[in-house]
Design a protein around this motif. Sequence first.
Motif, PDB file in Angstrom:
ATOM      1  N   LEU A 392      -6.804  11.159   5.995  1.00  0.00           N
ATOM      2  CA  LEU A 392      -5.838  12.249   6.085  1.00  0.00           C
ATOM      3  C   LEU A 392      -6.563  13.448   6.678  1.00  0.00           C
ATOM      4  CD1 LEU A 392      -3.006  13.410   5.368  1.00  0.00           C
ATOM      5  CD2 LEU A 392      -4.012  14.196   3.215  1.00  0.00           C
ATOM      6  N   ASP A 393      -6.189  13.828   7.919  1.00  0.00           N
ATOM      7  CA  ASP A 393      -6.899  14.926   8.579  1.00  0.00           C
ATOM      8  C   ASP A 393      -6.356  16.272   8.121  1.00  0.00           C
ATOM      9  OD1 ASP A 393      -5.151  16.165  11.130  1.00  0.00           O
ATOM     10  OD2 ASP A 393      -4.518  14.200  10.430  1.00  0.00           O
ATOM     11  N   GLN A 394      -7.152  17.302   8.308  1.00  0.00           N
ATOM     12  CA  GLN A 394      -6.837  18.635   7.809  1.00  0.00           C
ATOM     13  C   GLN A 394      -5.633  19.253   8.487  1.00  0.00           C
ATOM     14  OE1 GLN A 394      -9.068  23.011   7.679  1.00  0.00           O
ATOM     15  NE2 GLN A 394     -10.260  21.150   7.875  1.00  0.00           N
ATOM     16  N   ASP A 395      -5.483  19.016   9.801  1.00  0.00           N
ATOM     17  CA  ASP A 395      -4.441  19.690  10.573  1.00  0.00           C
ATOM     18  C   ASP A 395      -3.172  18.861  10.739  1.00  0.00           C
ATOM     19  OD1 ASP A 395      -6.059  21.974  11.022  1.00  0.00           O
ATOM     20  OD2 ASP A 395      -7.142  20.880  12.581  1.00  0.00           O
ATOM     21  N   ARG A 396      -3.139  17.652  10.146  1.00  0.00           N
ATOM     22  CA  ARG A 396      -1.960  16.774  10.240  1.00  0.00           C
ATOM     23  C   ARG A 396      -1.549  16.562  11.702  1.00  0.00           C
ATOM     24  NH1 ARG A 396      -3.821  17.823   5.317  1.00  0.00           N
ATOM     25  NH2 ARG A 396      -2.409  18.803   3.829  1.00  0.00           N
ATOM     26  N   VAL A 397      -2.574  16.356  12.578  1.00  0.00           N
ATOM     27  CA  VAL A 397      -2.287  16.314  14.014  1.00  0.00           C
ATOM     28  C   VAL A 397      -1.737  14.968  14.469  1.00  0.00           C
ATOM     29  CG1 VAL A 397      -4.027  18.038  14.566  1.00  0.00           C
ATOM     30  CG2 VAL A 397      -4.695  15.634  14.498  1.00  0.00           C
ATOM     31  N   GLY A 398      -1.769  13.960  13.620  1.00  0.00           N
ATOM     32  CA  GLY A 398      -1.342  12.632  14.053  1.00  0.00           C
ATOM     33  C   GLY A 398       0.151  12.427  14.060  1.00  0.00           C
ATOM     34  N   LEU A 399       0.941  13.456  13.816  1.00  0.00           N
ATOM     35  CA  LEU A 399       2.398  13.304  13.741  1.00  0.00           C
ATOM     36  C   LEU A 399       3.043  13.619  15.085  1.00  0.00           C
ATOM     37  CD1 LEU A 399       3.167  14.993  10.287  1.00  0.00           C
ATOM     38  CD2 LEU A 399       2.911  12.557  10.791  1.00  0.00           C
ATOM     39  N   ASP A 400       4.044  12.823  15.423  1.00  0.00           N
ATOM     40  CA  ASP A 400       4.834  13.050  16.631  1.00  0.00           C
ATOM     41  C   ASP A 400       6.041  13.902  16.251  1.00  0.00           C
ATOM     42  OD1 ASP A 400       6.318  13.023  18.927  1.00  0.00           O
ATOM     43  OD2 ASP A 400       6.570  10.841  19.018  1.00  0.00           O
ATOM     44  N   ASP A 401       6.113  15.111  16.781  1.00  0.00           N
ATOM     45  CA  ASP A 401       7.188  16.035  16.413  1.00  0.00           C
ATOM     46  C   ASP A 401       8.569  15.513  16.784  1.00  0.00           C
ATOM     47  OD1 ASP A 401       5.398  17.779  15.326  1.00  0.00           O
ATOM     48  OD2 ASP A 401       5.388  19.185  17.011  1.00  0.00           O
ATOM     49  N   ASP A 402       8.640  14.618  17.769  1.00  0.00           N
ATOM     50  CA  ASP A 402       9.936  14.094  18.203  1.00  0.00           C
ATOM     51  C   ASP A 402      10.377  12.868  17.403  1.00  0.00           C
ATOM     52  OD1 ASP A 402      10.244  16.026  20.199  1.00  0.00           O
ATOM     53  OD2 ASP A 402       9.033  14.855  21.613  1.00  0.00           O
ATOM     54  N   ALA A 403       9.488  12.353  16.551  1.00  0.00           N
ATOM     55  CA  ALA A 403       9.833  11.184  15.740  1.00  0.00           C
ATOM     56  C   ALA A 403      10.568  11.616  14.474  1.00  0.00           C
ATOM     57  CB  ALA A 403       8.569  10.412  15.368  1.00  0.00           C
ATOM     58  N   THR A 404      11.389  10.706  13.937  1.00  0.00           N
ATOM     59  CA  THR A 404      12.016  10.969  12.642  1.00  0.00           C
ATOM     60  C   THR A 404      10.990  10.717  11.539  1.00  0.00           C
ATOM     61  OG1 THR A 404      12.784   8.692  12.330  1.00  0.00           O
ATOM     62  CG2 THR A 404      14.232  10.202  13.546  1.00  0.00           C
ATOM     63  N   VAL A 409       6.410   7.531   9.476  1.00  0.00           N
ATOM     64  CA  VAL A 409       5.734   6.882   8.347  1.00  0.00           C
ATOM     65  C   VAL A 409       5.544   5.389   8.585  1.00  0.00           C
ATOM     66  CG1 VAL A 409       5.969   6.264   5.904  1.00  0.00           C
ATOM     67  CG2 VAL A 409       6.497   8.584   6.668  1.00  0.00           C
ATOM     68  N   ALA A 410       6.564   4.702   9.055  1.00  0.00           N
ATOM     69  CA  ALA A 410       6.503   3.239   9.082  1.00  0.00           C
ATOM     70  C   ALA A 410       6.783   2.615  10.433  1.00  0.00           C
ATOM     71  CB  ALA A 410       7.482   2.677   8.054  1.00  0.00           C
ATOM     72  N   GLY A 411       7.052   3.412  11.459  1.00  0.00           N
ATOM     73  CA  GLY A 411       7.322   2.834  12.772  1.00  0.00           C
ATOM     74  C   GLY A 411       8.565   1.972  12.734  1.00  0.00           C
ATOM     75  N   GLY A 426      13.523   3.227   3.049  1.00  0.00           N
ATOM     76  CA  GLY A 426      14.361   4.263   2.449  1.00  0.00           C
ATOM     77  C   GLY A 426      13.964   4.552   1.013  1.00  0.00           C
ATOM     78  N   SER A 427      13.786   3.482   0.217  1.00  0.00           N
ATOM     79  CA  SER A 427      13.394   3.658  -1.187  1.00  0.00           C
ATOM     80  C   SER A 427      12.000   4.260  -1.292  1.00  0.00           C
ATOM     81  CB  SER A 427      13.438   2.312  -1.915  1.00  0.00           C
ATOM     82  OG  SER A 427      14.747   1.780  -1.910  1.00  0.00           O
ATOM     83  N   TYR A 428      11.114   3.818  -0.405  1.00  0.00           N
ATOM     84  CA  TYR A 428       9.745   4.342  -0.417  1.00  0.00           C
ATOM     85  C   TYR A 428       9.734   5.839  -0.142  1.00  0.00           C
ATOM     86  CZ  TYR A 428       4.881   5.007   1.084  1.00  0.00           C
ATOM     87  OH  TYR A 428       3.593   5.460   1.229  1.00  0.00           O
ATOM     88  N   LEU A 429      10.484   6.285   0.858  1.00  0.00           N
ATOM     89  CA  LEU A 429      10.488   7.709   1.210  1.00  0.00           C
ATOM     90  C   LEU A 429      11.177   8.562   0.152  1.00  0.00           C
ATOM     91  CD1 LEU A 429      11.159   7.556   5.057  1.00  0.00           C
ATOM     92  CD2 LEU A 429       9.038   8.197   3.896  1.00  0.00           C
ATOM     93  N   GLU A 430      12.117   7.964  -0.595  1.00  0.00           N
ATOM     94  CA  GLU A 430      12.741   8.724  -1.671  1.00  0.00           C
ATOM     95  C   GLU A 430      11.733   9.086  -2.753  1.00  0.00           C
ATOM     96  OE1 GLU A 430      16.022   6.366  -2.930  1.00  0.00           O
ATOM     97  OE2 GLU A 430      17.348   7.047  -1.309  1.00  0.00           O
ATOM     98  N   ILE A 456       0.930  11.961   3.775  1.00  0.00           N
ATOM     99  CA  ILE A 456       0.490  11.221   2.592  1.00  0.00           C
ATOM    100  C   ILE A 456       1.268   9.918   2.462  1.00  0.00           C
ATOM    101  CG2 ILE A 456       0.390  11.277   0.069  1.00  0.00           C
ATOM    102  CD1 ILE A 456      -0.138  14.278   0.278  1.00  0.00           C
ATOM    103  N   ALA A 457       2.575   9.953   2.753  1.00  0.00           N
ATOM    104  CA  ALA A 457       3.385   8.728   2.697  1.00  0.00           C
ATOM    105  C   ALA A 457       2.866   7.697   3.694  1.00  0.00           C
ATOM    106  CB  ALA A 457       4.848   9.059   2.982  1.00  0.00           C
ATOM    107  N   ARG A 458       2.509   8.157   4.884  1.00  0.00           N
ATOM    108  CA  ARG A 458       1.985   7.240   5.898  1.00  0.00           C
ATOM    109  C   ARG A 458       0.641   6.663   5.464  1.00  0.00           C
ATOM    110  NH1 ARG A 458       0.874   9.521  11.849  1.00  0.00           N
ATOM    111  NH2 ARG A 458      -0.610  10.737  10.624  1.00  0.00           N
ATOM    112  N   LEU A 459      -0.199   7.496   4.837  1.00  0.00           N
ATOM    113  CA  LEU A 459      -1.512   7.031   4.381  1.00  0.00           C
ATOM    114  C   LEU A 459      -1.369   5.986   3.278  1.00  0.00           C
ATOM    115  CD1 LEU A 459      -4.638   7.279   4.129  1.00  0.00           C
ATOM    116  CD2 LEU A 459      -4.227   9.132   2.497  1.00  0.00           C
TER     117      LEU A 459
END
Length: 654
Positions: A392-404, A409-411, A426-430, A456-459
């Motif tokens: 888990l990086d400090q700046d959370r740079v691995g996220l694509d802003d255009d993705a939901t 989280v799960a591709g 769906g249940s996992y993200l809840e 954190i959910a993705r990790l």
Amino acid sequence: MPVIDCTAIEKIYGHRTILSDVTLTIRTGERVGLVGDNGCGKSTLGRILAGTLPVDGGTIARRRGARIEYLSQEPELPVGLTASQVVLASLDEWGAAKQRYDDITSELGETRHHDEEGMLRRVADQAHAAGEVERLGGWERLHEAETIVGHLGIEDPNRAVDTMSGGERRRVALAQILVDAPDLAILDEPTNHLDIATIEWLEEYFARSFGGALLLITHDRYVLDHITTRTLELHDGTLDNYNGGYSTYLEARAEREAHEERTERNRQNFLRRELEWLRRQPKARGTKQKARTGRAQAAIDQSGPKRPRTTDLRLHAERLGKTILSLSGLRIERDDKILVDSLDLDLAQGERIGVVGANGTGKTSLLLTLLGDLEPTQGDCTLGANTRIGYLDQDRVGLDDDATIREAVAGDQSHVEIANESLTIGSYLERFLFSHKDQHMKVGVLSGGERARVCIARLLCQKTNLILLDEPTNDLDVSTLGALESMLTEYGGSALIVSHDRWFLDRVATSILAFEGEGRVDLHRGHYSDYRERKLAEQRAENAVRSGTKAAARTESAVSGSGPSNSSQVDESGGRSRKLSFKEERELAGLIERIEAKEAVVAGLENRLADPATYAGGGGAAAELSQAFEAASDEVASLTARWEELEARKAAWE
């Protein structure tokens, strides 16, 4: 006296009520903490109080002339200005008064004695300018500003702010507010991107030097506990008030929730009795029976206490081999600077190492080396054959802003495996407090705390047995922090956690890896408080040894009759002279200028006292001048003594 007084504030975004009937008052000098879950409206309330966001209802009364400033999580700073220019902008009026004083002082030095009337006029102007400097904060404002900049880790004040990282810009914005010293400072996550030493300095500064009121919106529970005297909790659009710091707030909230639970149990018991009675009664009822039926119906209609949603974090550790991580003679260099020198470390199963140290000492570089993204200069970094790393990086740079959120989280996956349990996405993200509707939001519109939960959910849906966390607590609310702490303590794998959150480290870390600077990295067993107490004990022991050595030297000198030769190196307590602190160095650098300025004031007052015209209107003016002359002379003597003291200590140390 209140700085700000708010009544029945409301704020609505679309169909969502963020604030409802919020009433609060913040008084002069108060230290107030504001807590609540991510997205509950804490930053919104802060912006409303600062006047940068309008309200949809209610009233706000600010004290006339009160200055209120707000530190946002992403501050906007003027493009093209240096950090120094931004920080010192609030000193423009002070700087103008100081410049007027300097100009007049320079003119007085060039004035010929025959221009007596002009000189007396300029002396009066000089005294007025000196009074303005004192009114605007005194002669040390510039040095105090430089000290704040230094302590907040702004290494190059002459660097343009638009070339800085987000963390550096936040430090500049924080320094600007501290230098400006407003009547109320509203600070939104002020400790993010600060190292522990800087946070501890900030705590001390708030406790001893900051005269205004504070509203701290922060997840740093140590800061809340050490600084605040009142805690506000924002939830469901309403604001609850608790007297005391964070620990007191936790106790009071637990008592409130226990009372609500008792009340709810009593309501349920009453309902059971009344429903049983209703079932036994015939249709025709008298007045008393109807009243009892009404009470039962009212109890049925009453809703129970609302339970807060909590994040459910679980992490299953993959099977570990005998070797997890082994470092031998590791040396890391970047930009010709040694960050890690000769580090040996063997990580055991279940061990959670907290990594601490000043910014720039190499903590993140160590994690990048373990990931293979940075080559060590020398030494070995060995990962076990079965070691699987999650990062888990400090700046959370691995996220694509255009993705939901679902895509981030799960591709394309429809299910995840967590602790031998198969869950739909769906249940996992809840479990991370993302409703089915929220899961289709774009990452780019999320708040800092929501982005952190996505990361954190993705990790956690990865198969790992060694996790590397770089500042995982940034932007997380207190309830999510608690869930993260619980998950880590139950995790069967191992972890390296870079963090400035001392409360978090005390609950999670089994060891502390301390970056001491200049390549030195030491491992300490135990929690952060154990490490901190050990360091303080070492400092006390070192000071005692120094004092004992100097006392022995003084005794030997007295016996041999050579005492005076070393007397300049002994401080008032009989110990070795202390090295000047950063603040004292700054003070010493400005003392000569202050002495000369005050001597000029003394000379001007002396000339006015020597002028017969001073006594023409009676003795009142002369008496005032005489008092001012004595006070200025005493201040010159005091400043000179201080300069001699600091110079002597500096010379003795060198």
